[in-house]
Scaffold this active site. Structure first.
Site, PDB file in Angstrom:
ATOM      1  N   HIS A 156      -9.051  -0.497  16.227  1.00 54.95           N
ATOM      2  CA  HIS A 156      -9.804  -0.629  14.957  1.00 54.95           C
ATOM      3  C   HIS A 156      -9.347   0.416  13.924  1.00 54.95           C
ATOM      4  O   HIS A 156     -10.122   0.817  13.068  1.00 54.95           O
ATOM      5  CB  HIS A 156     -11.312  -0.490  15.176  1.00 54.95           C
ATOM      6  N   SER A 277       9.425   6.840  -8.265  1.00 55.61           N
ATOM      7  CA  SER A 277       8.627   6.183  -9.288  1.00 55.61           C
ATOM      8  C   SER A 277       9.209   6.524 -10.651  1.00 55.61           C
ATOM      9  O   SER A 277       9.719   7.626 -10.858  1.00 55.61           O
ATOM     10  CB  SER A 277       7.185   6.696  -9.183  1.00 55.61           C
ATOM     11  N   LYS A 283       6.702  11.148  -6.492  1.00 52.50           N
ATOM     12  CA  LYS A 283       6.593  10.034  -5.542  1.00 52.50           C
ATOM     13  C   LYS A 283       7.865   9.793  -4.727  1.00 52.50           C
ATOM     14  O   LYS A 283       8.983   9.892  -5.223  1.00 52.50           O
ATOM     15  CB  LYS A 283       6.256   8.738  -6.285  1.00 52.50           C
ATOM     16  N   GLU A 290       7.708  -1.828   2.867  1.00 49.89           N
ATOM     17  CA  GLU A 290       6.837  -2.758   2.128  1.00 49.89           C
ATOM     18  C   GLU A 290       7.535  -4.096   1.884  1.00 49.89           C
ATOM     19  O   GLU A 290       6.927  -5.162   1.987  1.00 49.89           O
ATOM     20  CB  GLU A 290       6.412  -2.130   0.795  1.00 49.89           C
TER      21      GLU A 290
END
Ligand code: ARG
Length: 460
Positions: A156, A277, A283, A290
């Site tokens: 979980h 970024s 970043k 992804e």
């Protein structure tokens, strides 16, 4: 508009119809397979006495010339032809004249395209298996290096029990072993030659289908001519296997994204596999993971498309089946790219072992082991569960973990506890005591690593 047909028509094909019908823009991808199939076909025709040896030689020379010229760039494949089959045949006739017109004897584009697609898929399965193997080698290495790299195991997404990085990666190793097996199974099942099925009902020529199959390294000819030109099961199976590979890559990517986050800091992706970024200078983003996660949808889409396309087609060949190609090519290319990039990404990422161990120590990941301690001292498990639950509550009040709770506090809840409780719930003990096969203990995981070593040797 170069077409292989037209005799029974009194009008030119409408240009929009031609464009809509044509497949050259994508089936040019298997020019090699088409030529290879044609060479096998004429070799068989000569052996069966349908062509002379001289005709065969002339045709093969012409086909080899086309292959060479396509590969060296002097013969571009253009939209002037309806499909790759028309391109090859028309070019052959241009090169060698009338004898080229004999190539298509005893053959239809229906069995020809069925063959080309099978040859293409078969070649691609070999490449896909090599990429899955490369990934498994990286996972195997990571397992060998990390049998004592402790980290929390989750259920979980809540810390559950401590495991090791070898064990966590080992879970994916098992998944990719099954993926590899699935690709091998598909190869075996589809490895029969459809050529000779003709349009749907075989041919009147005495074709030696066994010989064609042998020339193209198939196990034998397919056994029903209607099935031969209608079957795209192997495409469905492949896209299903590719979708399963993507589920695995996507779940793993999701974990890497979580582990690489500022909050977790279990791993750090290499600069070469991260992106920045345009606005936020600090970043460093896990775009590759992804994208792998994102591209999973495309591959599922291909599977859904082919299932839907095939579901209402009466036997035998129908043009609907031309739709099998673009989505299959795209899915194969997507999965190949994902496997290669994912492999590079995990091979270069750094593990933050102290952080992983620290995280494994928090969150009461040793609560089950505290209960097991009581069971080993004669307390029934259900009672032990209740006692440790109260200990956890006490720890939460005090803002500490079970390792830091005083023996007095332990004894206040159960006098079964002695000083050896700390050793019994240490991170190392929690992992190392789990030594049944398949568990994270070093002894158990080393057995699995040995099994995997043999497995990898067996398939290399
Ligand atoms: N481009 C077609 C396909 O991909 C080749 C077979 C064409 N056969 C036909 N009867 N029109 O399926």
């Amino acid at each position: 508009m170069a077409q292989l047909w037209g005799g029974r028509f009194t009008k030119e094909t409408d240009q929009l119809v031609y464009n809509f019908n044509a497949s050259i823009s994508f089936d040019q991808k298997f020019y090699k397979q088409d030529i290879k199939g044609s060479i096998a076909h004429v070799t068989m025709l000569a052996k069966s006495g349908i062509l002379t040896d001289a005709e065969r030689d002339e045709i093969i020379k012409g086909l080899e010339g086309i292959l060479a010229d396509v590969e060296n760039g002097t013969l571009p494949i253009t939209s002037e032809y309806e499909d790759i089959h028309s391109f090859v045949e028309a070019n052959l006739i241009d090169r060698i004249g009338d004898v080229g017109k004999k190539l298509h004897t005893g053959r239809s584009r229906n069995d020809q395209v069925a063959l080309d697609m099978r040859l293409y898929v078969r070649d691609e399965i070999v490449e896909l298996k090599a990429l899955v193997l490369d990934l498994m080698k990286t996972l195997h290495k990571l397992m060998k290096e990390n049998t004592e790299t402790y980290m929390p195991g989750f259920t979980h997404l809540q810390k559950a029990q401590p495991v090791t990085f070898a064990h966590h990666v080992g879970a994916y190793m098992e998944m990719f072993k099954r993926d590899y097996g699935r690709l091998s199974d598909i190869f075996e099942r589809m490895n029969y030659c459809p050529l000779g099925a003709g349009a749907l009902a075989g041919t009147t020529y005495p074709l030696d289908r066994e010989y064609t199959a042998e020339l193209l390294s198939f196990k034998g000819p397919t056994l029903n001519s209607m099935d031969s030109v209608s079957d795209r099961d192997y495409v469905i199976e492949l896209l299903s296997a590719l979708s399963t590979i993507m589920v695995h890559l996507s779940r793993f990517s999701e974990e890497i994204i979580i582990w690489n986050s500022n909050e977790y800091q279990f791993v750090e992706l290499d600069d070469a596999y991260s992106t920045g970024s345009s606005i936020m200078p600090q970043k460093k983003n896990p775009d590759i993971a992804e994208l792998v996660r994102g591209k999973t949808g495309r591959v599922y889409g291909a599977l859904t498309s082919i299932l839907t396309t095939m579901k209402g087609i009466p036997l035998a060949y129908n043009k609907d089946m031309q739709e099998d190609k673009e989505l299959t090519f795209d899915a194969i290319d997507t999965v190949k790219g994902c496997l290669a990039l994912f492999n590079g990404m995990i091979a270069t990422m750094k593990l933050n072992k102290p952080n992983m161990a620290k995280s494994a120590t928090g969150g009461f990941t040793n609560a089950t082991d505290a209960a097991d301690y009581l069971v080993n001292h004669g307390v029934p498990f259900r009672d032990a569960h209740g006692i440790v639950g109260r200990l956890v509550l006490r720890c939460i009040e005090l803002g500490i973990g079970l390792d830091d709770l005083s023996l007095e506090e332990y004894k206040a809840i159960s006098d079964v506890f002695e000083d050896d409780i700390y050793e019994a719930i240490s991170l190392k003990t929690c992992v190392e005591k789990r030594n049944t096969i398949g568990a994270p203990g070093t002894e158990a995981i080393k057995k699995v690593i040995d099994i995997n070593e043999e497995y990898l040797k067996g398939i290399e």
